[in-house]
Design an enzyme around this catalytic site. Structure first.
Site, mmCIF file in Angstrom:
data_model
loop_
_atom_site.group_PDB
_atom_site.id
_atom_site.type_symbol
_atom_site.label_atom_id
_atom_site.label_comp_id
_atom_site.label_asym_id
_atom_site.label_seq_id
_atom_site.Cartn_x
_atom_site.Cartn_y
_atom_site.Cartn_z
ATOM 1 N N LYS A 102 -6.272 -10.580 -7.861
ATOM 2 C CA LYS A 102 -7.386 -10.711 -6.939
ATOM 3 C C LYS A 102 -8.527 -9.795 -7.355
ATOM 4 C CE LYS A 102 -8.433 -10.373 -1.995
ATOM 5 N NZ LYS A 102 -7.943 -9.938 -0.668
ATOM 6 N N LYS A 124 -12.251 -4.116 -5.362
ATOM 7 C CA LYS A 124 -13.161 -2.987 -5.536
ATOM 8 C C LYS A 124 -12.429 -1.769 -6.098
ATOM 9 C CE LYS A 124 -12.705 -2.421 -0.536
ATOM 10 N NZ LYS A 124 -13.392 -2.748 0.714
ATOM 11 N N LYS A 153 0.818 -1.212 0.000
ATOM 12 C CA LYS A 153 0.000 0.000 0.000
ATOM 13 C C LYS A 153 0.853 1.263 0.000
ATOM 14 C CE LYS A 153 -4.176 -1.949 2.084
ATOM 15 N NZ LYS A 153 -5.170 -1.858 3.163
#
Length: 338
Positions: free
Chosen positions: A201, A204, A118
């Site tokens: 994966k 969203k 991240k």
């Protein structure tokens, strides 16, 4: 020293950062529902404190928290069987996290792969919360003395850290106070992949809406996305080994197996030899039958936000009956005067 006795209790949570997907449902929520009817007390959480480790628009955060709660309830999590909360209403989560900030080591946090992913090359400019949040995650679990946590494969490292923190706390203070929590990782689709790229994966945050099935999608959208899902030209195999090097085929078969509560082996015995032109309509019909009622019920619940808020307030009161005594005892162990 005798083994401590802990009530069999499950804790797990999902970030309300927008866009509940099929991956969340099959990788987590479906398992949450089934664990309600097993020999566990169950606590499920919208982890809104975790969500703000990166900037969240306040109105979006409130909406997403209620939408996630609606998704939990519509999927079958019963406020009568489980404690359903948003994290910020139970202050003991954050209070125990500070204790764990002082137990966990910097080196442990620096090895967390999700932080590296991240933060990227921008580690100096991300929030301190993003670096330290595994200690809050450990507190989320251990403030309930949770014995089991259903997690996806990508969260397994954080649960290992939770176990390390519990063990170090117990060792440092000479107690057997916190349980060494067990992960629950099972099922055919614990890791659901993108419908456009079977090596990634389902997310969203993917710019392509066609890459995922949103839990708010209606029946037509669900069927259309499955019909357009990326595949390869070969027929489906009859043996699991035949899915090797075929990520899109593996993903669609895994999704079918998880939705139909079958093993991948059983699915392939039924559909082996079929072309995707035959298999995709079967998968679309199954997905619509399982998922469309959830999206319909989510919409009904979102039209009544006050009802959602009442459920979360009730859950917070129930949660604090567990968390307040555990925090009080933790403070006593550490030496805090009260």
């Amino acid at each position: 020293m005798s083994e401590p006795k802990f009530t069999p209790r499950v804790f797990s949570g999902i970030q309300p950062s927008g866009g509940l997907t099929l991956g969340n449902y099959l990788g987590a929520i479906k398992r949450f529902v089934s664990m309600q009817d097993e020999n566990f007390e169950t606590v499920y959480c919208m982890v809104d404190l975790h969500a703000i480790t990166v900037w969240q628009d306040p109105e979006d955060l409130a909406h997403n928290t209620r939408e996630l709660a609606a998704g939990f309830i519509a999927s079958g999590i019963s406020p009568e069987k489980s404690i359903l909360i948003n994290q910020s209403q139970v202050p003991e989560h954050a209070q125990l996290a500070w204790i764990f900030n002082c137990v966990a080591r910097m080196g442990w946090m620096g090895r967390m792969t999700q932080f590296k992913d991240k933060a990227g090359k921008n580690t100096e400019n991300v929030s301190l919360g993003l670096f330290a949040y595994p200690a809050l995650m450990a507190a989320d679990i251990l403030i309930y003395h949770a014995t089991h946590v259903p997690v996806g494969e990508d969260q397994k490292q954080h649960l290992e850290l939770t176990r390390d923190i519990a063990a170090k706390f117990n060792h440092d203070y000479g107690v057997d106070f916190f349980p060494i929590t067990e992960p629950v990782i099972e099922g055919a689709a614990t890791r659901v992949m993108s419908l456009r790229d079977g090596s990634k994966k389902m997310s969203k945050s993917d710019p392509s809406d066609a890459s995922r099935i949103n839990m708010t999608d209606d029946a037509d959208a669900i069927a259309k996305k499955i019909r357009k899902a990326k595949t390869d030209p070969d027929a489906l195999p009859s043996e699991v080994e035949g899915l090797n090097e075929r990520p899109e085929a593996r993903n669609l078969v895994n999704i079918y197996a998880a939705l139909n509560e079958q093993s991948v082996e059983d699915v392939l015995r039924e559909v082996g030899g079929q072309q995707f032109g035959t298999f995709k309509p079967l998968l679309a019909e199954l997905a619509v039958s399982k998922l469309a009622p959830i999206s319909t019920e989510m919409a009904r619940l979102m039209a009544q936000p006050d009802e959602i808020d009442k459920i979360l307030a009730k859950g917070a009161a129930q949660a604090r009956e567990i968390t307040a005594p555990i925090l009080k005892k933790t403070y006593e162990i550490v030496g805090m005067v009260s």
